[in-house]
Design a protein around this motif. Structure first.
Motif, mmCIF file in Angstrom:
data_model
loop_
_atom_site.group_PDB
_atom_site.id
_atom_site.type_symbol
_atom_site.label_atom_id
_atom_site.label_comp_id
_atom_site.label_asym_id
_atom_site.label_seq_id
_atom_site.Cartn_x
_atom_site.Cartn_y
_atom_site.Cartn_z
ATOM 1 N N SER A 238 0.808 -1.220 0.000
ATOM 2 C CA SER A 238 0.000 0.000 0.000
ATOM 3 C C SER A 238 0.843 1.272 0.000
ATOM 4 O O SER A 238 0.327 2.359 -0.267
ATOM 5 C CB SER A 238 -0.937 0.010 1.211
ATOM 6 O OG SER A 238 -0.208 0.167 2.419
ATOM 7 N N GLN A 239 2.142 1.139 0.283
ATOM 8 C CA GLN A 239 3.021 2.302 0.288
ATOM 9 C C GLN A 239 3.748 2.507 -1.049
ATOM 10 O O GLN A 239 4.446 3.503 -1.219
ATOM 11 C CB GLN A 239 4.057 2.175 1.414
ATOM 12 C CG GLN A 239 3.463 2.241 2.813
ATOM 13 C CD GLN A 239 2.729 3.548 3.065
ATOM 14 O OE1 GLN A 239 3.192 4.612 2.645
ATOM 15 N NE2 GLN A 239 1.587 3.477 3.731
ATOM 16 N N LEU A 240 3.581 1.571 -1.974
ATOM 17 C CA LEU A 240 4.235 1.707 -3.273
ATOM 18 C C LEU A 240 3.450 2.701 -4.125
ATOM 19 O O LEU A 240 2.280 2.485 -4.446
ATOM 20 C CB LEU A 240 4.307 0.349 -3.968
ATOM 21 C CG LEU A 240 5.159 -0.716 -3.266
ATOM 22 C CD1 LEU A 240 5.083 -2.042 -4.008
ATOM 23 C CD2 LEU A 240 6.611 -0.270 -3.135
ATOM 24 N N GLU A 241 4.084 3.787 -4.492
ATOM 25 C CA GLU A 241 3.381 4.887 -5.156
ATOM 26 C C GLU A 241 2.738 4.470 -6.479
ATOM 27 O O GLU A 241 1.636 4.907 -6.808
ATOM 28 C CB GLU A 241 4.347 6.054 -5.385
ATOM 29 C CG GLU A 241 4.800 6.731 -4.097
ATOM 30 C CD GLU A 241 5.664 7.948 -4.365
ATOM 31 O OE1 GLU A 241 5.773 8.346 -5.548
ATOM 32 O OE2 GLU A 241 6.231 8.493 -3.410
ATOM 33 N N ASN A 242 3.423 3.625 -7.237
ATOM 34 C CA ASN A 242 2.848 3.195 -8.512
ATOM 35 C C ASN A 242 1.563 2.414 -8.307
ATOM 36 O O ASN A 242 0.573 2.605 -9.027
ATOM 37 C CB ASN A 242 3.861 2.346 -9.293
ATOM 38 C CG ASN A 242 5.007 3.169 -9.852
ATOM 39 O OD1 ASN A 242 4.836 4.333 -10.210
ATOM 40 N ND2 ASN A 242 6.180 2.578 -9.931
ATOM 41 N N LEU A 243 1.559 1.516 -7.313
ATOM 42 C CA LEU A 243 0.360 0.730 -7.038
ATOM 43 C C LEU A 243 -0.754 1.593 -6.457
ATOM 44 O O LEU A 243 -1.936 1.330 -6.700
ATOM 45 C CB LEU A 243 0.682 -0.425 -6.090
ATOM 46 C CG LEU A 243 1.584 -1.534 -6.628
ATOM 47 C CD1 LEU A 243 1.676 -2.674 -5.618
ATOM 48 C CD2 LEU A 243 1.081 -2.062 -7.962
ATOM 49 N N GLN A 244 -0.396 2.597 -5.697
ATOM 50 C CA GLN A 244 -1.415 3.504 -5.166
ATOM 51 C C GLN A 244 -2.247 4.115 -6.292
ATOM 52 O O GLN A 244 -3.439 4.366 -6.117
ATOM 53 C CB GLN A 244 -0.762 4.604 -4.335
ATOM 54 C CG GLN A 244 -0.210 4.130 -3.001
ATOM 55 C CD GLN A 244 0.482 5.248 -2.235
ATOM 56 O OE1 GLN A 244 0.640 6.367 -2.753
ATOM 57 N NE2 GLN A 244 0.891 4.963 -1.017
ATOM 58 N N LYS A 245 -1.623 4.330 -7.438
ATOM 59 C CA LYS A 245 -2.323 4.933 -8.575
ATOM 60 C C LYS A 245 -2.995 3.898 -9.471
ATOM 61 O O LYS A 245 -4.080 4.152 -10.012
ATOM 62 C CB LYS A 245 -1.336 5.758 -9.410
ATOM 63 C CG LYS A 245 -0.768 6.973 -8.689
ATOM 64 C CD LYS A 245 0.143 7.776 -9.582
ATOM 65 C CE LYS A 245 1.448 7.062 -9.851
ATOM 66 N NZ LYS A 245 2.408 7.901 -10.619
ATOM 67 N N SER A 246 -2.377 2.724 -9.639
ATOM 68 C CA SER A 246 -2.849 1.785 -10.666
ATOM 69 C C SER A 246 -3.852 0.745 -10.169
ATOM 70 O O SER A 246 -4.668 0.254 -10.944
ATOM 71 C CB SER A 246 -1.654 1.052 -11.285
ATOM 72 O OG SER A 246 -1.030 0.201 -10.342
ATOM 73 N N MET A 247 -3.827 0.410 -8.890
ATOM 74 C CA MET A 247 -4.638 -0.700 -8.395
ATOM 75 C C MET A 247 -6.128 -0.400 -8.462
ATOM 76 O O MET A 247 -6.601 0.636 -7.969
ATOM 77 C CB MET A 247 -4.245 -1.031 -6.962
ATOM 78 C CG MET A 247 -3.011 -1.910 -6.864
ATOM 79 S SD MET A 247 -3.325 -3.576 -7.490
ATOM 80 C CE MET A 247 -4.534 -4.159 -6.325
#
Length: 219
Positions: free
Chosen positions: A150-159
């Motif tokens: 949940s702290q990975l910035e890319n996943l915060q946007k793409s998930m």
């Protein structure tokens, strides 16, 4: 130089890829042995081996790119990946597609019955297009793993979608951390004995992600 030897020479990346393919084949064969009865000693052995499978090779990530390196890690650990523009799931380590490093982008991850663990999650840091993750019967997934994701910035946007099923080490704390996926549209939680306060979770997501479709199958 003798032309016979010139054609046999491999670049460092090609040689490393060959080694990784061999390692992947061995790892898949070993994963099949996990169905055998466990003893105390075998648990120590599999714990050590799974840590080896999850070890992050930063040189490999640099050489082949984050999506290829993450694909190798996930399949090595028994998970599957699906790439953008494809319907078929990739589950055979030695049949991962070849071609330009930027051609295949991971869109979905199915980690059912896999041995992924927190020490391998650095592989996820460079992934920019992951929209769906399924964690089912992942014995090494715990709150720290979900907090790390949940702290990975890319996943915060793409998930967009996530399913967490039968992961016994996950508690309320790990689930609440998922509110950082600010574009998450669907979350399914099932058979999570460590999750105790369902109402608190419902209220937390209503506040942080009001458009989220939250489905619970919890006791």
């Amino acid at each position: 130089m003798d032309t016979r030897w010139r054609h046999c020479r491999r670049t460092p990346i090609e040689a490393r890829t060959k080694q990784m393919m061999l390692f992947g084949k061995i790892s898949q064969q070993l994963c099949g042995l996990k169905k055998l009865p466990w003893s105390r000693d075998s648990r120590y052995f599999w714990g050590w081996l799974n840590a080896v499978f999850n070890k992050v090779d930063h040189d490999r990530i640099r050489d082949v790119g984050p999506d290829r390196a993450a694909s190798e890690w996930l399949l090595r650990c028994g998970a599957m990946v699906r790439y953008h523009g494809q319907q078929r799931w990739q589950k055979d380590y030695n049949h991962l597609p070849t071609g330009p490093l930027d051609k295949y982008k991971i869109q979905a991850i199915d980690a059912t019955d896999s041995c992924i663990m927190s020490i391998g999650f650095d592989h996820m840091e460079g992934l920019q297009y992951v929209e769906k993750i399924r964690l089912c019967k992942c014995h090494y997934i715990e709150d720290g793993c979900l907090e790390r994701l949940s702290q990975l910035e890319n996943l915060q946007k793409s998930m967009l979608e996530m399913e967490i099923i039968s992961c016994g080490n996950v508690t309320d704390k790990g689930i609440i951390a998922l509110h950082h996926f600010r574009n998450l549209k669907y979350l399914f939680l099932s058979d999570l004995p460590g999750v105790k306060e369902k109402e608190k979770i419902v209220q937390a997501f209503k506040t942080s992600l009001p458009s989220l479709e939250l489905k619970l199958d919890l006791k």
